[in-house]
Design a protein around this motif. Structure first.
Motif, PDB file in Angstrom:
ATOM      1  N   GLY A  12     -23.088 -33.287  26.859  1.00  0.00           N
ATOM      2  CA  GLY A  12     -21.864 -33.561  26.105  1.00  0.00           C
ATOM      3  C   GLY A  12     -21.962 -34.854  25.321  1.00  0.00           C
ATOM      4  N   GLY A  13     -22.567 -35.866  25.921  1.00  0.00           N
ATOM      5  CA  GLY A  13     -22.758 -37.140  25.225  1.00  0.00           C
ATOM      6  C   GLY A  13     -23.685 -37.011  24.032  1.00  0.00           C
ATOM      7  N   ILE A  14     -24.752 -36.240  24.205  1.00  0.00           N
ATOM      8  CA  ILE A  14     -25.692 -36.013  23.101  1.00  0.00           C
ATOM      9  C   ILE A  14     -24.999 -35.238  21.980  1.00  0.00           C
ATOM     10  CG2 ILE A  14     -27.806 -34.791  22.442  1.00  0.00           C
ATOM     11  CD1 ILE A  14     -28.887 -35.564  25.231  1.00  0.00           C
ATOM     12  N   ALA A  15     -24.202 -34.238  22.343  1.00  0.00           N
ATOM     13  CA  ALA A  15     -23.476 -33.468  21.336  1.00  0.00           C
ATOM     14  C   ALA A  15     -22.476 -34.352  20.594  1.00  0.00           C
ATOM     15  CB  ALA A  15     -22.763 -32.286  21.987  1.00  0.00           C
ATOM     16  N   LEU A  16     -21.813 -35.244  21.299  1.00  0.00           N
ATOM     17  CA  LEU A  16     -20.876 -36.160  20.665  1.00  0.00           C
ATOM     18  C   LEU A  16     -21.592 -37.094  19.696  1.00  0.00           C
ATOM     19  CD1 LEU A  16     -17.984 -37.330  20.502  1.00  0.00           C
ATOM     20  CD2 LEU A  16     -18.666 -38.896  22.327  1.00  0.00           C
ATOM     21  N   LEU A  17     -22.713 -37.649  20.096  1.00  0.00           N
ATOM     22  CA  LEU A  17     -23.480 -38.526  19.209  1.00  0.00           C
ATOM     23  C   LEU A  17     -23.976 -37.786  17.977  1.00  0.00           C
ATOM     24  CD1 LEU A  17     -25.525 -40.703  21.710  1.00  0.00           C
ATOM     25  CD2 LEU A  17     -23.608 -41.409  20.275  1.00  0.00           C
ATOM     26  N   PHE A  18     -24.443 -36.561  18.171  1.00  0.00           N
ATOM     27  CA  PHE A  18     -24.908 -35.757  17.038  1.00  0.00           C
ATOM     28  C   PHE A  18     -23.753 -35.462  16.089  1.00  0.00           C
ATOM     29  CE2 PHE A  18     -25.896 -31.678  15.005  1.00  0.00           C
ATOM     30  CZ  PHE A  18     -27.059 -32.045  14.340  1.00  0.00           C
ATOM     31  N   GLY A  19     -22.591 -35.130  16.624  1.00  0.00           N
ATOM     32  CA  GLY A  19     -21.417 -34.867  15.793  1.00  0.00           C
ATOM     33  C   GLY A  19     -20.995 -36.097  15.002  1.00  0.00           C
ATOM     34  N   LEU A  20     -21.029 -37.261  15.637  1.00  0.00           N
ATOM     35  CA  LEU A  20     -20.698 -38.503  14.932  1.00  0.00           C
ATOM     36  C   LEU A  20     -21.711 -38.809  13.832  1.00  0.00           C
ATOM     37  CD1 LEU A  20     -19.531 -40.793  17.865  1.00  0.00           C
ATOM     38  CD2 LEU A  20     -18.126 -39.819  16.037  1.00  0.00           C
ATOM     39  N   LEU A  21     -22.979 -38.541  14.097  1.00  0.00           N
ATOM     40  CA  LEU A  21     -24.009 -38.752  13.087  1.00  0.00           C
ATOM     41  C   LEU A  21     -23.786 -37.848  11.876  1.00  0.00           C
ATOM     42  CD1 LEU A  21     -26.685 -40.133  12.289  1.00  0.00           C
ATOM     43  CD2 LEU A  21     -27.856 -38.231  13.394  1.00  0.00           C
ATOM     44  N   VAL A  22     -23.476 -36.586  12.129  1.00  0.00           N
ATOM     45  CA  VAL A  22     -23.207 -35.648  11.038  1.00  0.00           C
ATOM     46  C   VAL A  22     -21.991 -36.106  10.237  1.00  0.00           C
ATOM     47  CG1 VAL A  22     -22.475 -33.274  10.516  1.00  0.00           C
ATOM     48  CG2 VAL A  22     -24.322 -33.681  12.139  1.00  0.00           C
ATOM     49  N   LEU A  23     -20.943 -36.564  10.917  1.00  0.00           N
ATOM     50  CA  LEU A  23     -19.749 -37.059  10.246  1.00  0.00           C
ATOM     51  C   LEU A  23     -20.068 -38.271   9.373  1.00  0.00           C
ATOM     52  CD1 LEU A  23     -16.641 -36.965   9.895  1.00  0.00           C
ATOM     53  CD2 LEU A  23     -16.522 -38.521  11.843  1.00  0.00           C
TER      54      LEU A  23
END
Length: 71
Positions: A12-23
């Motif tokens: 979940g943390g990795i997915a959150l970081l990836f989502g923030l990077l995409v944003l």
């Protein structure tokens, strides 16, 4: 039991970081398109920023091909 929960939270943390990077990358593309269109395009910069907001990669490619004035 504990290791399963730990793996789920790590994913979940990795997915959150990836989502923030995409944003952040998307916002950077919008800001760059707007500022570049103000300098290098006869079309309204705000409209190009909207195009990149609605379809980030396609909008950026369209701007680079169609939006910039040939100098």
């Amino acid at each position: 039991m504990v290791s399963s929960l730990l793996l789920q939270s790590a994913a979940g943390g990795i997915a959150l970081l990836f989502g923030l990077l995409v944003l952040l990358v998307t916002l950077a593309m919008i800001v760059w398109t707007y500022s570049d269109a103000q300098k290098n395009s006869s079309h309204p910069a705000f409209l190009w920023a909207i195009v990149v907001f609605l379809a980030p990669l396609l909008g950026l490619v369209l701007y680079l091909i169609l939006g910039r004035d040939r100098v």
